[in-house]
Motif scaffolding. Structure first.
Motif, PDB file in Angstrom:
ATOM      1  N   CYS A   1      -0.114 -12.920   7.824  1.00  0.00           N
ATOM      2  CA  CYS A   1       0.987 -11.970   7.686  1.00  0.00           C
ATOM      3  C   CYS A   1       1.952 -12.382   6.575  1.00  0.00           C
ATOM      4  CB  CYS A   1       1.725 -11.844   9.020  1.00  0.00           C
ATOM      5  SG  CYS A   1       3.059 -10.633   9.013  1.00  0.00           S
ATOM      6  N   SER A   2       2.386 -13.638   6.580  1.00  0.00           N
ATOM      7  CA  SER A   2       3.353 -14.076   5.570  1.00  0.00           C
ATOM      8  C   SER A   2       2.755 -14.033   4.169  1.00  0.00           C
ATOM      9  CB  SER A   2       3.850 -15.494   5.889  1.00  0.00           C
ATOM     10  OG  SER A   2       2.772 -16.414   5.919  1.00  0.00           O
ATOM     11  N   ASP A   3       1.465 -14.359   4.031  1.00  0.00           N
ATOM     12  CA  ASP A   3       0.807 -14.311   2.716  1.00  0.00           C
ATOM     13  C   ASP A   3       0.773 -12.876   2.184  1.00  0.00           C
ATOM     14  OD1 ASP A   3       0.336 -17.016   2.924  1.00  0.00           O
ATOM     15  OD2 ASP A   3      -1.707 -16.768   3.672  1.00  0.00           O
ATOM     16  N   LEU A   4       0.485 -11.916   3.065  1.00  0.00           N
ATOM     17  CA  LEU A   4       0.432 -10.520   2.636  1.00  0.00           C
ATOM     18  C   LEU A   4       1.828 -10.009   2.286  1.00  0.00           C
ATOM     19  CD1 LEU A   4      -2.192  -9.122   5.181  1.00  0.00           C
ATOM     20  CD2 LEU A   4      -2.548  -9.658   2.765  1.00  0.00           C
ATOM     21  N   HIS A   5       2.832 -10.414   3.057  1.00  0.00           N
ATOM     22  CA  HIS A   5       4.207 -10.049   2.715  1.00  0.00           C
ATOM     23  C   HIS A   5       4.565 -10.575   1.324  1.00  0.00           C
ATOM     24  CE1 HIS A   5       6.130  -7.872   5.937  1.00  0.00           C
ATOM     25  NE2 HIS A   5       5.669  -8.704   6.852  1.00  0.00           N
ATOM     26  N   GLU A   6       4.162 -11.808   1.044  1.00  0.00           N
ATOM     27  CA  GLU A   6       4.458 -12.410  -0.254  1.00  0.00           C
ATOM     28  C   GLU A   6       3.748 -11.658  -1.383  1.00  0.00           C
ATOM     29  OE1 GLU A   6       6.007 -14.802  -3.172  1.00  0.00           O
ATOM     30  OE2 GLU A   6       6.596 -14.589  -1.071  1.00  0.00           O
ATOM     31  N   LEU A   7       2.498 -11.257  -1.152  1.00  0.00           N
ATOM     32  CA  LEU A   7       1.761 -10.493  -2.165  1.00  0.00           C
ATOM     33  C   LEU A   7       2.453  -9.158  -2.438  1.00  0.00           C
ATOM     34  CD1 LEU A   7      -0.696  -9.935  -3.967  1.00  0.00           C
ATOM     35  CD2 LEU A   7      -1.903  -9.118  -1.904  1.00  0.00           C
ATOM     36  N   ILE A   8       2.864  -8.485  -1.393  1.00  0.00           N
ATOM     37  CA  ILE A   8       3.557  -7.196  -1.557  1.00  0.00           C
ATOM     38  C   ILE A   8       4.836  -7.391  -2.360  1.00  0.00           C
ATOM     39  CG2 ILE A   8       4.755  -5.344  -0.312  1.00  0.00           C
ATOM     40  CD1 ILE A   8       2.728  -5.923   2.018  1.00  0.00           C
ATOM     41  N   HIS A   9       5.571  -8.473  -2.052  1.00  0.00           N
ATOM     42  CA  HIS A   9       6.816  -8.766  -2.770  1.00  0.00           C
ATOM     43  C   HIS A   9       6.538  -9.075  -4.248  1.00  0.00           C
ATOM     44  CE1 HIS A   9      10.875 -10.261  -3.488  1.00  0.00           C
ATOM     45  NE2 HIS A   9      10.342 -11.381  -3.971  1.00  0.00           N
ATOM     46  N   GLN A  10       5.501  -9.875  -4.507  1.00  0.00           N
ATOM     47  CA  GLN A  10       5.165 -10.231  -5.885  1.00  0.00           C
ATOM     48  C   GLN A  10       4.804  -8.999  -6.713  1.00  0.00           C
ATOM     49  OE1 GLN A  10       2.027 -13.122  -5.676  1.00  0.00           O
ATOM     50  NE2 GLN A  10       3.381 -14.802  -5.051  1.00  0.00           N
ATOM     51  N   LEU A  11       4.118  -8.055  -6.104  1.00  0.00           N
ATOM     52  CA  LEU A  11       3.712  -6.839  -6.810  1.00  0.00           C
ATOM     53  C   LEU A  11       4.853  -5.827  -6.921  1.00  0.00           C
ATOM     54  CD1 LEU A  11       0.175  -6.310  -5.180  1.00  0.00           C
ATOM     55  CD2 LEU A  11       0.661  -7.188  -7.476  1.00  0.00           C
ATOM     56  N   GLY A  12       5.926  -6.078  -6.200  1.00  0.00           N
ATOM     57  CA  GLY A  12       7.064  -5.159  -6.237  1.00  0.00           C
ATOM     58  C   GLY A  12       6.773  -3.842  -5.540  1.00  0.00           C
ATOM     59  N   ARG A  13       5.995  -3.896  -4.457  1.00  0.00           N
ATOM     60  CA  ARG A  13       5.578  -2.666  -3.779  1.00  0.00           C
ATOM     61  C   ARG A  13       6.115  -2.566  -2.348  1.00  0.00           C
ATOM     62  NH1 ARG A  13       4.478   0.409  -8.013  1.00  0.00           N
ATOM     63  NH2 ARG A  13       2.691  -0.351  -9.250  1.00  0.00           N
ATOM     64  N   SER A  14       7.216  -3.215  -2.053  1.00  0.00           N
ATOM     65  CA  SER A  14       7.756  -3.185  -0.693  1.00  0.00           C
ATOM     66  C   SER A  14       8.148  -1.785  -0.248  1.00  0.00           C
ATOM     67  CB  SER A  14       8.974  -4.111  -0.585  1.00  0.00           C
ATOM     68  OG  SER A  14       8.611  -5.457  -0.873  1.00  0.00           O
ATOM     69  N   ASP A  15       8.405  -0.891  -1.211  1.00  0.00           N
ATOM     70  CA  ASP A  15       8.784   0.485  -0.855  1.00  0.00           C
ATOM     71  C   ASP A  15       7.563   1.352  -0.554  1.00  0.00           C
ATOM     72  OD1 ASP A  15       7.969   0.301  -3.527  1.00  0.00           O
ATOM     73  OD2 ASP A  15       9.093   2.098  -4.103  1.00  0.00           O
ATOM     74  N   ARG A  16       6.374   0.889  -0.914  1.00  0.00           N
ATOM     75  CA  ARG A  16       5.168   1.700  -0.737  1.00  0.00           C
ATOM     76  C   ARG A  16       4.077   1.044   0.113  1.00  0.00           C
ATOM     77  NH1 ARG A  16       4.660   6.372  -3.807  1.00  0.00           N
ATOM     78  NH2 ARG A  16       6.776   7.025  -4.366  1.00  0.00           N
ATOM     79  N   VAL A  17       4.226  -0.222   0.448  1.00  0.00           N
ATOM     80  CA  VAL A  17       3.238  -0.907   1.291  1.00  0.00           C
ATOM     81  C   VAL A  17       3.980  -1.547   2.459  1.00  0.00           C
ATOM     82  CG1 VAL A  17       1.453  -2.676   1.437  1.00  0.00           C
ATOM     83  CG2 VAL A  17       1.755  -1.376  -0.693  1.00  0.00           C
ATOM     84  N   ARG A  18       3.611  -1.152   3.680  1.00  0.00           N
ATOM     85  CA  ARG A  18       4.303  -1.636   4.878  1.00  0.00           C
ATOM     86  C   ARG A  18       3.329  -2.303   5.835  1.00  0.00           C
ATOM     87  NH1 ARG A  18       7.215   3.087   7.743  1.00  0.00           N
ATOM     88  NH2 ARG A  18       7.714   1.340   9.144  1.00  0.00           N
ATOM     89  N   LEU A  19       3.729  -3.481   6.314  1.00  0.00           N
ATOM     90  CA  LEU A  19       3.002  -4.140   7.390  1.00  0.00           C
ATOM     91  C   LEU A  19       3.706  -3.787   8.692  1.00  0.00           C
ATOM     92  CD1 LEU A  19       2.341  -7.691   5.859  1.00  0.00           C
ATOM     93  CD2 LEU A  19       0.937  -5.625   5.692  1.00  0.00           C
ATOM     94  N   LEU A  20       3.020  -3.061   9.570  1.00  0.00           N
ATOM     95  CA  LEU A  20       3.652  -2.514  10.764  1.00  0.00           C
ATOM     96  C   LEU A  20       3.680  -3.484  11.931  1.00  0.00           C
ATOM     97  CD1 LEU A  20       2.043   1.056  10.765  1.00  0.00           C
ATOM     98  CD2 LEU A  20       4.144   0.297   9.623  1.00  0.00           C
ATOM     99  N   GLY A  21       2.902  -4.574  11.864  1.00  0.00           N
ATOM    100  CA  GLY A  21       2.818  -5.477  12.996  1.00  0.00           C
ATOM    101  C   GLY A  21       1.948  -4.899  14.102  1.00  0.00           C
ATOM    102  N   TYR A  22       2.021  -5.530  15.262  1.00  0.00           N
ATOM    103  CA  TYR A  22       1.228  -5.091  16.402  1.00  0.00           C
ATOM    104  C   TYR A  22       1.674  -3.712  16.859  1.00  0.00           C
ATOM    105  CZ  TYR A  22      -0.388  -4.682  21.217  1.00  0.00           C
ATOM    106  OH  TYR A  22      -0.954  -4.222  22.377  1.00  0.00           O
ATOM    107  N   GLN A  23       0.712  -2.822  17.115  1.00  0.00           N
ATOM    108  CA  GLN A  23       0.987  -1.476  17.608  1.00  0.00           C
ATOM    109  C   GLN A  23       0.260  -1.277  18.933  1.00  0.00           C
ATOM    110  OE1 GLN A  23       3.018   0.890  15.600  1.00  0.00           O
ATOM    111  NE2 GLN A  23       3.426  -1.162  14.790  1.00  0.00           N
ATOM    112  N   SER A  24       1.023  -1.058  19.996  1.00  0.00           N
ATOM    113  CA  SER A  24       0.399  -0.883  21.307  1.00  0.00           C
ATOM    114  C   SER A  24      -0.361   0.432  21.397  1.00  0.00           C
ATOM    115  CB  SER A  24       1.453  -0.940  22.410  1.00  0.00           C
ATOM    116  OG  SER A  24       2.422   0.087  22.243  1.00  0.00           O
ATOM    117  N   ASP A  25       0.030   1.424  20.596  1.00  0.00           N
ATOM    118  CA  ASP A  25      -0.623   2.732  20.605  1.00  0.00           C
ATOM    119  C   ASP A  25      -0.842   3.175  19.160  1.00  0.00           C
ATOM    120  OD1 ASP A  25      -1.568   5.262  21.030  1.00  0.00           O
ATOM    121  OD2 ASP A  25       0.276   6.065  21.916  1.00  0.00           O
TER     122      ASP A  25
END
Length: 388
Positions: free
Chosen positions: A243-267
């Protein structure tokens, strides 16, 4: 004629809320009960694992009997003692294992409690230092099981190489209860509910955040398309050690406004309903439930061509297939679907038909029932003839 219920104990090792196999295991008891099988689920888990509560809640929702078994590691002798007590107390007739450890325990327990042995091979898709141990254990244990059920053809071939006799090595595809995924919202309304503009193409992916899922490749593919001016957004549902590695990649690419990690979803149902397309970028897989679920939700799919997926996705008819390991190939197929609404609709319709006709949970459970009936020397009743 009424038959006495036969108790089946499904055994598996889990951490947290588990993974894809739980969607099959915990959904099975309600289908088997009318056929005369009482199914119990013994889940070995680390003591104090707070994530396990989510699994308990899921089991309660589905009406499955979940038996937590504290497991402090490979040298915890209390585990097998407790499992033996469960077998004796409940008069277990069929042990159904789901991983290397429960495969070993089934063979050990059978020495002290007579029961038939079945296992399902889901595949070891996450490569760690333990993976060679898992393979070595499977090579020893699987040929000694009476039925070995494999969720994909490549896994069946591997089991045959391990020495499992062909007549005992059976292909049993994963499946889902498609009625649970009937659409209740339009894509536009579902997007509005989560704050995504209806005219923006929303792409989804789901799974454990680990290396073999290829999410880094998918994020880079989306970055390529955004750089070309395409109006896209990517949502990834799931949790895991990357999770942290993917967050870092998104930040490096400057795409935090277009790529979201939602975490665990029960439904995941609201998640699927908002998608214009679903992407599976895995490097290794068995036959993933998330792909079945997306198709059952009427979402067109792009997937890597790995393991059992080509049996599910007919390239160009019920989805698009790409070679694994290439962000360029992912980007090309995503762009093709994102710019062609007619193709998206055609693939979605065909994909839904494939699930309903060939990967329904009812069909899978009828297959499981016939396997149990054969082991227990029970006649599988034929359907009652209908009268007009």
């Amino acid at each position: 004629m009424n038959l006495d219920p036969i108790v089946v104990l499904d055994a598996r090792v889990v951490t947290g809320a588990g993974g894809g196999p739980e969607k099959t295991i915990l959904n099975s008891p309600r289908f088997l009960k009318p056929a005369g099988y009482e199914m119990l689920c013994a889940y070995m888990r680390p003591p104090g694992d707070l994530g396990f509560e989510r699994l308990i809640q899921r089991a309660e929702t589905l009406g499955a009997t979940l038996l937590p078994v504290d497991d402090r590691g490979p040298f915890d002798r209390k585990v097998i003692k407790f499992l033996l007590e469960i077998c004796i107390k409940n008069d277990v007739k069929i042990w159904h294992a789901h991983d290397y450890k429960s495969n070993v325990f089934g063979l050990l327990l059978q020495r002290r409690w007579p029961m038939r042995l079945v296992t399902t091979v889901h595949g070891w898709v996450e490569r760690t230092w333990r993976t060679p141990i898992y393979y070595a254990t499977d090579r020893i244990t699987l040929p000694r099981y009476e039925r070995v059920l494999c969720v994909s053809e490549d896994l069946r071939n591997r089991c045959l190489k391990f020495g499992v006799p062909e007549e005992r090595c059976l292909l049993v595809d994963n499946a889902i209860d498609a009625t649970q995924y009937d659409r209740t919202l339009t894509v536009d309304d579902a997007k509005r509910a989560i704050g995504v503009p209806p005219n923006r193409i929303l792409i989804g992916a789901a799974g454990r955040l680990s290396d073999e899922k290829g999410f880094g490749l998918l994020i880079r593919a989306i970055d390529r398309l955004l750089a070309k001016g395409m109006d896209l957004e990517l949502h990834i549902a799931g949790e895991g050690r990357r999770c942290s590695d993917l967050h870092e990649l998104i930040h490096q690419l400057g795409r935090s406004d277009r790529v979201r990690l939602l975490g665990y979803q029960s439904d995941l149902i609201p998640f699927y309903q908002a998608l214009d397309l679903f992407v599976l970028s895995s490097l290794r897989e068995g036959l993933p439930n998330v792909l079945l679920e997306a198709m059952a939700s009427g979402v067109p799919v792009v997937s890597t061509r790995v393991a059992g997926i080509p049996r599910l996705v007919n390239d160009g008819r019920s989805g698009l297939l790409v070679e694994s390991g290439s962000s360029e190939s992912l980007a090309s197929s995503i762009a093709r679907l994102a710019t062609d609404p007619d193709l998206r609709q055609a693939l979605a319709r065909e994909g839904l038909d494939v699930i309903r006709n060939h990967f329904s949970f009812e069909t899978r459970m009828a297959r499981i029932r016939s396997i149990y009936d054969d082991l227990m020397d029970r006649a599988t009743p034929r359907p009652e003839p209908t009268t007009s």
